[in-house]
Each structure stands twice: as structure tokens, then as C-alpha cells.
Write a protein that holds these residues in place. Structure first.
Motif, PDB file in Angstrom:
ATOM      1  N   LEU A 102      18.477  69.260  27.980  1.00 24.82           N
ATOM      2  CA  LEU A 102      19.520  69.973  28.720  1.00 24.82           C
ATOM      3  C   LEU A 102      19.393  71.479  28.524  1.00 24.82           C
ATOM      4  O   LEU A 102      19.611  72.251  29.454  1.00 24.82           O
ATOM      5  N   ARG A 103      19.005  71.904  27.342  1.00 25.85           N
ATOM      6  CA  ARG A 103      18.779  73.332  27.078  1.00 25.85           C
ATOM      7  C   ARG A 103      17.682  73.881  27.984  1.00 25.85           C
ATOM      8  O   ARG A 103      17.841  74.926  28.609  1.00 25.85           O
ATOM      9  N   ALA A 104      16.555  73.172  28.072  1.00 30.10           N
ATOM     10  CA  ALA A 104      15.441  73.616  28.922  1.00 30.10           C
ATOM     11  C   ALA A 104      15.862  73.670  30.390  1.00 30.10           C
ATOM     12  O   ALA A 104      15.535  74.629  31.102  1.00 30.10           O
ATOM     13  N   PHE A 105      16.605  72.668  30.832  1.00 30.57           N
ATOM     14  CA  PHE A 105      17.079  72.645  32.213  1.00 30.57           C
ATOM     15  C   PHE A 105      18.008  73.830  32.489  1.00 30.57           C
ATOM     16  O   PHE A 105      17.884  74.503  33.511  1.00 30.57           O
ATOM     17  N   ALA A 106      18.941  74.085  31.579  1.00 32.42           N
ATOM     18  CA  ALA A 106      19.895  75.179  31.758  1.00 32.42           C
ATOM     19  C   ALA A 106      19.184  76.527  31.821  1.00 32.42           C
ATOM     20  O   ALA A 106      19.453  77.339  32.714  1.00 32.42           O
ATOM     21  N   ILE A 107      18.266  76.782  30.902  1.00 32.71           N
ATOM     22  CA  ILE A 107      17.549  78.060  30.882  1.00 32.71           C
ATOM     23  C   ILE A 107      16.733  78.244  32.161  1.00 32.71           C
ATOM     24  O   ILE A 107      16.750  79.309  32.770  1.00 32.71           O
ATOM     25  N   ALA A 108      16.023  77.191  32.584  1.00 34.61           N
ATOM     26  CA  ALA A 108      15.205  77.277  33.803  1.00 34.61           C
ATOM     27  C   ALA A 108      16.075  77.508  35.038  1.00 34.61           C
ATOM     28  O   ALA A 108      15.749  78.346  35.892  1.00 34.61           O
ATOM     29  N   THR A 109      17.181  76.795  35.141  1.00 34.02           N
ATOM     30  CA  THR A 109      18.070  76.944  36.295  1.00 34.02           C
ATOM     31  C   THR A 109      18.681  78.335  36.341  1.00 34.02           C
ATOM     32  O   THR A 109      18.725  78.978  37.398  1.00 34.02           O
ATOM     33  N   LEU A 110      19.145  78.819  35.200  1.00 38.67           N
ATOM     34  CA  LEU A 110      19.738  80.158  35.161  1.00 38.67           C
ATOM     35  C   LEU A 110      18.712  81.237  35.464  1.00 38.67           C
ATOM     36  O   LEU A 110      19.006  82.216  36.147  1.00 38.67           O
ATOM     37  N   LYS A 111      17.490  81.056  34.999  1.00 43.74           N
ATOM     38  CA  LYS A 111      16.431  82.021  35.291  1.00 43.74           C
ATOM     39  C   LYS A 111      16.138  82.053  36.794  1.00 43.74           C
ATOM     40  O   LYS A 111      16.000  83.131  37.384  1.00 43.74           O
ATOM     41  N   LEU A 112      16.051  80.883  37.414  1.00 47.07           N
ATOM     42  CA  LEU A 112      15.822  80.822  38.859  1.00 47.07           C
ATOM     43  C   LEU A 112      16.970  81.461  39.648  1.00 47.07           C
ATOM     44  O   LEU A 112      16.764  81.960  40.750  1.00 47.07           O
ATOM     45  N   ALA A 113      18.165  81.457  39.067  1.00 45.25           N
ATOM     46  CA  ALA A 113      19.328  82.064  39.721  1.00 45.25           C
ATOM     47  C   ALA A 113      19.443  83.557  39.436  1.00 45.25           C
ATOM     48  O   ALA A 113      20.397  84.202  39.871  1.00 45.25           O
ATOM     49  N   GLY A 114      18.472  84.108  38.691  1.00 43.34           N
ATOM     50  CA  GLY A 114      18.456  85.545  38.445  1.00 43.34           C
ATOM     51  C   GLY A 114      19.044  85.975  37.116  1.00 43.34           C
ATOM     52  O   GLY A 114      19.159  87.158  36.848  1.00 43.34           O
ATOM     53  N   HIS A 115      19.407  85.040  36.271  1.00 47.36           N
ATOM     54  CA  HIS A 115      19.958  85.352  34.949  1.00 47.36           C
ATOM     55  C   HIS A 115      18.853  85.147  33.920  1.00 47.36           C
ATOM     56  O   HIS A 115      18.806  84.136  33.217  1.00 47.36           O
ATOM     57  N   GLU A 116      17.964  86.105  33.809  1.00 45.48           N
ATOM     58  CA  GLU A 116      16.744  85.931  33.019  1.00 45.48           C
ATOM     59  C   GLU A 116      16.908  86.117  31.525  1.00 45.48           C
ATOM     60  O   GLU A 116      16.075  85.675  30.762  1.00 45.48           O
ATOM     61  N   LYS A 117      17.946  86.770  31.073  1.00 43.84           N
ATOM     62  CA  LYS A 117      18.056  87.080  29.647  1.00 43.84           C
ATOM     63  C   LYS A 117      19.004  86.133  28.913  1.00 43.84           C
ATOM     64  O   LYS A 117      19.611  86.510  27.927  1.00 43.84           O
ATOM     65  N   ILE A 118      19.095  84.896  29.359  1.00 40.75           N
ATOM     66  CA  ILE A 118      19.938  83.900  28.691  1.00 40.75           C
ATOM     67  C   ILE A 118      19.091  83.158  27.664  1.00 40.75           C
ATOM     68  O   ILE A 118      18.031  82.642  27.969  1.00 40.75           O
ATOM     69  N   ASN A 119      19.588  83.132  26.434  1.00 38.12           N
ATOM     70  CA  ASN A 119      18.900  82.409  25.367  1.00 38.12           C
ATOM     71  C   ASN A 119      19.921  81.511  24.685  1.00 38.12           C
ATOM     72  O   ASN A 119      20.958  81.974  24.234  1.00 38.12           O
ATOM     73  N   LEU A 120      19.624  80.227  24.617  1.00 33.71           N
ATOM     74  CA  LEU A 120      20.513  79.262  23.993  1.00 33.71           C
ATOM     75  C   LEU A 120      19.945  78.843  22.646  1.00 33.71           C
ATOM     76  O   LEU A 120      18.734  78.833  22.454  1.00 33.71           O
ATOM     77  N   PRO A 121      20.817  78.460  21.720  1.00 32.70           N
ATOM     78  CA  PRO A 121      20.331  78.017  20.403  1.00 32.70           C
ATOM     79  C   PRO A 121      19.333  76.859  20.553  1.00 32.70           C
ATOM     80  O   PRO A 121      19.469  76.031  21.437  1.00 32.70           O
ATOM     81  N   VAL A 122      18.355  76.824  19.666  1.00 38.61           N
ATOM     82  CA  VAL A 122      17.348  75.767  19.698  1.00 38.61           C
ATOM     83  C   VAL A 122      17.918  74.458  19.179  1.00 38.61           C
ATOM     84  O   VAL A 122      17.596  73.393  19.694  1.00 38.61           O
ATOM     85  N   LEU A 123      18.786  74.509  18.188  1.00 36.67           N
ATOM     86  CA  LEU A 123      19.379  73.310  17.579  1.00 36.67           C
ATOM     87  C   LEU A 123      20.856  73.205  17.918  1.00 36.67           C
ATOM     88  O   LEU A 123      21.524  74.205  18.101  1.00 36.67           O
ATOM     89  N   MET A 124      21.329  71.959  17.960  1.00 40.37           N
ATOM     90  CA  MET A 124      22.762  71.716  18.128  1.00 40.37           C
ATOM     91  C   MET A 124      23.231  70.901  16.932  1.00 40.37           C
ATOM     92  O   MET A 124      22.615  69.909  16.574  1.00 40.37           O
ATOM     93  N   PHE A 125      24.323  71.343  16.339  1.00 39.28           N
ATOM     94  CA  PHE A 125      24.856  70.658  15.160  1.00 39.28           C
ATOM     95  C   PHE A 125      26.133  69.940  15.542  1.00 39.28           C
ATOM     96  O   PHE A 125      26.837  70.340  16.443  1.00 39.28           O
ATOM     97  N   ASP A 126      26.451  68.866  14.804  1.00 38.74           N
ATOM     98  CA  ASP A 126      27.703  68.141  15.037  1.00 38.74           C
ATOM     99  C   ASP A 126      28.882  68.974  14.604  1.00 38.74           C
ATOM    100  O   ASP A 126      28.859  69.750  13.726  1.00 38.74           O
TER     101      ASP A 126
END
Length: 126
Positions: A102-126
């Protein structure tokens, strides 16, 4: 013991997503807000499978709100009753299992929409 039972990630897909421009500030007042929730669905019709979902909401302050839901079917080698399924589900860790996709999908979709500087955490904790 069921927690040692092997499983396969049978199928996974992005079930839905939405990207909406906004002038609204984030709930926290920070530049970026992220919220994630996960759910598990078990049915006794097929006693080997259960469905996982992970939903995220990303809100960039006064820019956009992005929502997406990743789904997966987890398949165990042996049939399970409801109690065994609950134990098995607790050992899988749906957020950790689905988040990288889901992280990869979100970053790719946002980049295609022109939001290139979005970086999400690599890990998700409970």
C-alpha cells in the motif's frame, strides 16, 4: 499449534482509493497526517482462508487527502475453526504484511498526480 501453521498470501489488490484536493488544515496542525486501520474477515464457509484489509488516510496540510484500501486473502494449509482462526489472525500482523504494498501504491499514485516529494515511513508499527 495453529500459530506454527504455514500460510500463503493468496491474492492481494487495492480495493479502492481516492485523491481529493483540499484547503483544510490537518487535524493535528502538522504539515502531514497519516492514519492507518486494519481489519480481518473470517468466514466458516471456507475454513482455510481469511481476508485482511489495511486502509490509510494521508492528509497533506491544505493540499490533498488521499485514502486507499489494500485487501488480501490469506490461505492456510489446513482447515480452522473460529478459535483457531482468531489465533492465526493474531500472528499474521495484517498491517505489517500489507503496508509495503500500500505504501508503494500511495507513493506512485501521488507522484503521478504531481506530488513528488511525499515520503512515507518504511515500517508500520502496531
Amino acid at each position: 499449534m495453529i500459530s506454527k501453521q504455514k500460510f500463503n498470501l493468496e491474492n492481494f489488490w487495492v480495493d479502492s482509493f481516492e485523491l481529493t484536493p483540499t484547503e483544510e488544515p490537518t487535524k493535528t496542525g502538522q504539515q502531514f497526517f497519516m492514519n492507518a486501520t486494519s481489519n480481518v474477515y473470517y468466514t466458516d464457509k471456507n475454513k482455510k482462508d481469511f481476508r485482511l484489509s489495511l486502509s490509510i488516510e494521508l492528509h497533506k496540510d491544505k493540499k490533498f487527502i488521499f485514502k486507499a484500501c489494500q485487501m488480501a486473502i490469506v490461505n492456510f494449509e489446513e482447515d480452522m475453526d473460529l478459535e483457531e482462526a482468531k489465533e492465526a489472525i493474531s500472528t499474521v500482523g495484517s498491517a505489517q504484511l500489507l503496508y509495503p504494498y500500500l505504501r508503494a501504491f500511495a507513493i506512485a499514485t501521488l507522484k503521478l498526480a504531481g506530488h513528488e516529494k511525499i515520503n512515507l515511513p518504511v515500517l508500520m508499527f502496531d
